[in-house]
Structure formats: C-alpha cells, structure tokens
Design an enzyme around this catalytic site. Structure first.
Site, PDB file in Angstrom:
ATOM      1  N   LYS A   1     -22.245   6.043  11.969  1.00  0.00           N
ATOM      2  CA  LYS A   1     -21.700   7.283  12.555  1.00  0.00           C
ATOM      3  C   LYS A   1     -21.268   7.038  14.002  1.00  0.00           C
ATOM      4  O   LYS A   1     -20.225   7.517  14.433  1.00  0.00           O
ATOM      5  CB  LYS A   1     -22.746   8.397  12.530  1.00  0.00           C
ATOM      6  CG  LYS A   1     -22.939   9.027  11.173  1.00  0.00           C
ATOM      7  CD  LYS A   1     -23.888  10.225  11.327  1.00  0.00           C
ATOM      8  CE  LYS A   1     -24.158  10.887  10.000  1.00  0.00           C
ATOM      9  NZ  LYS A   1     -25.242  11.876  10.088  1.00  0.00           N
ATOM     10  N   THR A   2     -22.098   6.325  14.743  1.00  0.00           N
ATOM     11  CA  THR A   2     -21.752   6.081  16.152  1.00  0.00           C
ATOM     12  C   THR A   2     -20.448   5.296  16.251  1.00  0.00           C
ATOM     13  O   THR A   2     -19.563   5.642  17.031  1.00  0.00           O
ATOM     14  CB  THR A   2     -22.897   5.325  16.865  1.00  0.00           C
ATOM     15  OG1 THR A   2     -24.035   6.184  16.905  1.00  0.00           O
ATOM     16  CG2 THR A   2     -22.522   4.918  18.274  1.00  0.00           C
TER      17      THR A   2
ATOM     18  N   ARG B   1      -5.444  13.107  23.688  1.00  0.00           N
ATOM     19  CA  ARG B   1      -5.197  14.401  24.338  1.00  0.00           C
ATOM     20  C   ARG B   1      -4.917  14.232  25.829  1.00  0.00           C
ATOM     21  O   ARG B   1      -4.042  14.897  26.381  1.00  0.00           O
ATOM     22  CB  ARG B   1      -6.411  15.309  24.129  1.00  0.00           C
ATOM     23  CG  ARG B   1      -6.155  16.767  24.452  1.00  0.00           C
ATOM     24  CD  ARG B   1      -7.289  17.635  23.959  1.00  0.00           C
ATOM     25  NE  ARG B   1      -8.536  17.348  24.650  1.00  0.00           N
ATOM     26  CZ  ARG B   1      -8.914  17.949  25.770  1.00  0.00           C
ATOM     27  NH1 ARG B   1      -8.164  18.865  26.327  1.00  0.00           N
ATOM     28  NH2 ARG B   1     -10.063  17.629  26.336  1.00  0.00           N
TER      29      ARG B   1
ATOM     30  N   ALA C   1     -15.173  -1.848  22.607  1.00  0.00           N
ATOM     31  CA  ALA C   1     -16.047  -3.025  22.607  1.00  0.00           C
ATOM     32  C   ALA C   1     -16.311  -3.390  21.150  1.00  0.00           C
ATOM     33  O   ALA C   1     -17.279  -2.943  20.547  1.00  0.00           O
ATOM     34  CB  ALA C   1     -17.348  -2.701  23.331  1.00  0.00           C
TER      35      ALA C   1
ATOM     36  N   TYR D   1     -23.403  -2.305  11.131  1.00  0.00           N
ATOM     37  CA  TYR D   1     -22.806  -2.684  12.424  1.00  0.00           C
ATOM     38  C   TYR D   1     -21.435  -3.323  12.209  1.00  0.00           C
ATOM     39  O   TYR D   1     -20.430  -2.874  12.756  1.00  0.00           O
ATOM     40  CB  TYR D   1     -23.757  -3.648  13.121  1.00  0.00           C
ATOM     41  CG  TYR D   1     -23.337  -4.065  14.516  1.00  0.00           C
ATOM     42  CD1 TYR D   1     -23.409  -3.171  15.587  1.00  0.00           C
ATOM     43  CD2 TYR D   1     -22.888  -5.360  14.771  1.00  0.00           C
ATOM     44  CE1 TYR D   1     -23.055  -3.557  16.871  1.00  0.00           C
ATOM     45  CE2 TYR D   1     -22.535  -5.756  16.052  1.00  0.00           C
ATOM     46  CZ  TYR D   1     -22.620  -4.857  17.104  1.00  0.00           C
ATOM     47  OH  TYR D   1     -22.270  -5.252  18.376  1.00  0.00           O
TER      48      TYR D   1
ATOM     49  N   GLN E   1       0.251   5.518  14.951  1.00  0.00           N
ATOM     50  CA  GLN E   1       0.686   6.870  14.592  1.00  0.00           C
ATOM     51  C   GLN E   1       0.900   7.768  15.801  1.00  0.00           C
ATOM     52  O   GLN E   1       1.766   8.621  15.794  1.00  0.00           O
ATOM     53  CB  GLN E   1      -0.388   7.534  13.712  1.00  0.00           C
ATOM     54  CG  GLN E   1      -0.228   7.244  12.238  1.00  0.00           C
ATOM     55  CD  GLN E   1      -1.376   7.865  11.438  1.00  0.00           C
ATOM     56  OE1 GLN E   1      -2.168   7.150  10.850  1.00  0.00           O
ATOM     57  NE2 GLN E   1      -1.453   9.179  11.416  1.00  0.00           N
TER      58      GLN E   1
END
Ligand code: NAD
Ligand code: UDP
Length: 309
Positions: A89-90, A104, A112, A143, A160
């Site tokens: 998730k991270t 934005r 990294a 990972y 994109q």
C-alpha cells in the site's frame, strides 16, 4: 525552493533533509514514524526552513512545493515483511497520492526505487534495461513488486499527464542513522561487533552486495532531481565495487577490533546471490560516480553506532 520529502525521518531522508536545508531550501518532511525516528531530525527542528508533519502517504496529502522526493517505504527486509500488505500500500497508494499531488501542483517528483526491482538477477552487473528476475509471490515480493508497480505508475503519469518524473534505482546504502535493529547487514554486523556478539552470516557468505555510502547517494539523487527535464531514468545509483558478505564481516571485525566470531545461519528465501550496479548511465547523464570507499564509510558508520549503543 520548497521541497517535500516523504519518509524524511528515516535513514536516507534525514540526511537528505539536512543537505537540502544546508543548500538554503525550505524542507517539509512527512513521515508516519514506522521505521523513522524523530531523533533522526531532532537537530533540524530549530531551523525555520524545516517543517515536520506526521502523515501516512497511503492517504492523500496537499501542499504547494517545487519538488517532491518520494522516499517513504520501509527498506529493510525485516521491516517491510512485518506488514507486507502495508508495504505494498505504501509503495503503490503512496505513489498514486504523491503523483497526483505532483500533477496538480506541477512539481518535479523523484521516486526512490531500488536494485530490488532486478530481483535475483541473471545478468551481471545490472543495467537499467534489464527487466529483472523477481518472484511475485515470494516473501520479498511486497517490496520488490510494490516498487516495480510504483515505477509503472511514475512512467505512466509522465506519458499520460506529462508529470515531471525522475526514477533512481538505489543499491544497498549504509551510513550513520541506520536503525540499529533494522536487520540490514551493515548495521547488524557493526552492532554485533561493537557488542562483542557473534557475527551472523546468512548462507555461506559468498553472496555479494555493492555498498554505497549515504553521501554518495545524496549527490546522485540531487543531481538526478535537477537533471535535464527530458531525462526521467530509471538510473542506477550505487557503488559498483562488489564485496561478498563474508568480506564485509571481515572488514567490520578488523575495523572495530572486535573479538566476535563469525557464525553461519540459514539464508532467507529468495535472497539475491549477487548484486552490482552498472553505473554508465549515471556517469553519462549526471556526471556522477561514488567517491567513498567501503573502509572509509564503515569507519564513519562505526563511530556513529558507538554513540547510540
Ligand atoms: P528507512 O526505513 O530508514 O526510511 C523510510 C521512512 O519512511 C521512515 O522514516 C518511515 O517511517 C517512513 N514511512 C514508511 N512508510 C510510510 C508511510 N506509509 N507514510 C509515511 N512515511 C512512511 O529506509 P531508508 O533506508 O531511509 O530508505 C528510504 C527509501 O530509499 C525507501 O523508499 C527505500 O525503499 C529506498 N531504498 C533504500 C535503500 C537502502 O539501502 N537504504 C536501497 C534501495 C532503496
Ligand atoms: N545478511 C547476513 N547477516 C545479517 C543480515 C543480512 O548475512 O545479519 C545478508 C542477507 O542475507 C543478504 C545480505 O546480507 O544476503 C544483504 O542483506 P540486507 O538485508 O542488508 O539487504 P538486501 O538483501 O535487501 O540487499
């Protein structure tokens, strides 16, 4: 410039914060303190150009900055395997949130990434054009695959949406402020030696790694961030001098003067047998190569660990 560093309370992020502040930039660190520590950046707190925010990058974050270094992610196998789902998730949701932010506010964003995207490589040394040899269901996959997916997100936001992206693939990096219990080989061996404990080699110690001192990484990383706009990478940032893990253990014993003996334990699953960066691209594009020899870097790191244990 105003610069955001995710994972800025960690080992590499704290050094990067220090360097960018010295260069006169304004630095904002976001970190959830999973593996980072406030003590890593405590000495920066009085600097009026420094700001620290407790935040988890799996949640959106809004700010106006010129550059983003996306470093948030546990890096040591013990830490990233502790909660494998969170690690994915991270890497993935964190990348989406930070890329959305970069899009934005029109900031340049550096990822990294890692030599782990090459997995247990079957070409040697590793060049950026090599696609890697990764087990997608192994214990390191959270990972490796997380970082591979983050690279995919980065290049697609560039294609994109024209987001200004930079990707570096970092090879094993060490130095002061590594967490003493993070389980990585340099910190483990030094802490074991300084405590007079046995040095634990996993496997026969013939597997290799190429160890880069943190200052060399920072030089390569900041050069990449400020490189020409149409150079996106990925680019390897690592020290091409390769050592076996047994040689590393011997260096640490010699430099600490420890009486420790070497013991051998089981090699973890999917542990890569060899790793060495081909840094031709970094030399050509960034005019960069590492300067700190292993012995010199180890001595500085040993001095640091003497103060914390
Ligand atoms: P580290 O564990 O010391 O630092 C990572 C930082 O990220 C910590 O401060 C941690 O608290 C923070 N973090 C983790 N998950 C987070 C989340 N969800 N939200 C906010 N903050 C979060 O590791 P490091 O060695 O400093 O590595 C920094 C980056 O460099 C990582 O992305 C790592 O994958 C990459 N990298 C490091 C190496 C190395 O040898 N050190 C090699 C290749 C790549
Ligand atoms: N290793 C070891 N003893 C230790 C810690 C690690 O022999 O106490 C080995 C590990 O199995 C691997 C190498 O050292 O082959 C580098 O491990 P590390 O976790 O530092 O980094 P990575 O495997 O992610 O490159």
């Amino acid at each position: 410039m105003k610069i955001l560093i995710t994972g800025g309370a960690g080992f590499i992020g704290s050094h990067l914060s220090e360097r960018l502040l010295k260069e006169g930039h304004e630095v904002i660190v976001v970190d959830n303190y999973f593996t980072g520590q406030k003590s890593n950046i405590h000495h920066l707190m009085d600097n009026h150009n420094f700001e620290l925010v407790r935040h988890d990058i799996t949640m959106p974050f809004f700010i106006e900055v010129d550059q983003i270094y996306n470093l948030a992610c546990p890096a040591s196998p013990i830490h990233y395997q502790y909660n494998a789902i969170k690690t994915v998730k991270t890497s993935v949701m964190g990348a989406i949130n930070m890329l959305g932010l970069a899009k934005r506010i029109n900031a340049t964003i550096l990822q990294a990434s890692t030599s782990e995207v090459y997995g247990d490589p079957d070409i040697h040394p590793q060049v950026e054009s090599y696609w890697g040899h990764v087990n997608p269901i192994g214990i390191r996959a959270c990972y490796d695959e997380g970082k591979r997916c983050a690279e995919t997100l980065f290049v697609n936001y560039q294609r994109q949406n024209d987001v200004k992206i930079k990707i570096i693939r970092i090879f094993n990096t060490y130095g002061p402020r590594m967490h003493p219990n993070d389980g990585r080989v340099v910190s483990n061996f030094i802490v074991q030696a300084l405590k007079g404990k046995d040095i634990t080699i996993y496997g026969d110690g013939m597997q290799t790694r190429s160890f880069q001192y943190v200052d060399d990484l920072l030089e390569g990383m900041t050069r990449m961030m400020n490189s020409r706009p149409d150079f996106h990478g990925p680019v390897n940032i690592g020290n091409p001098i390769e050592f076996t893990i047994k040689e590393l253990a011997e260096h640490v014993i010699e430099l600490t003067g420890a009486k420790s003996k070497i013991i051998y334990q089981d090699l973890p699953m999917d542990d890569p047998m060899q790793r060495q960066p081909d840094i031709s691209l970094a030399k050509k594009e960034l005019n960069w190569e590492p300067k700190v020899h292993l012995r010199e870097g180890l001595l500085k790191t040993i001095e640091y660990f003497k103060t914390v244990i």
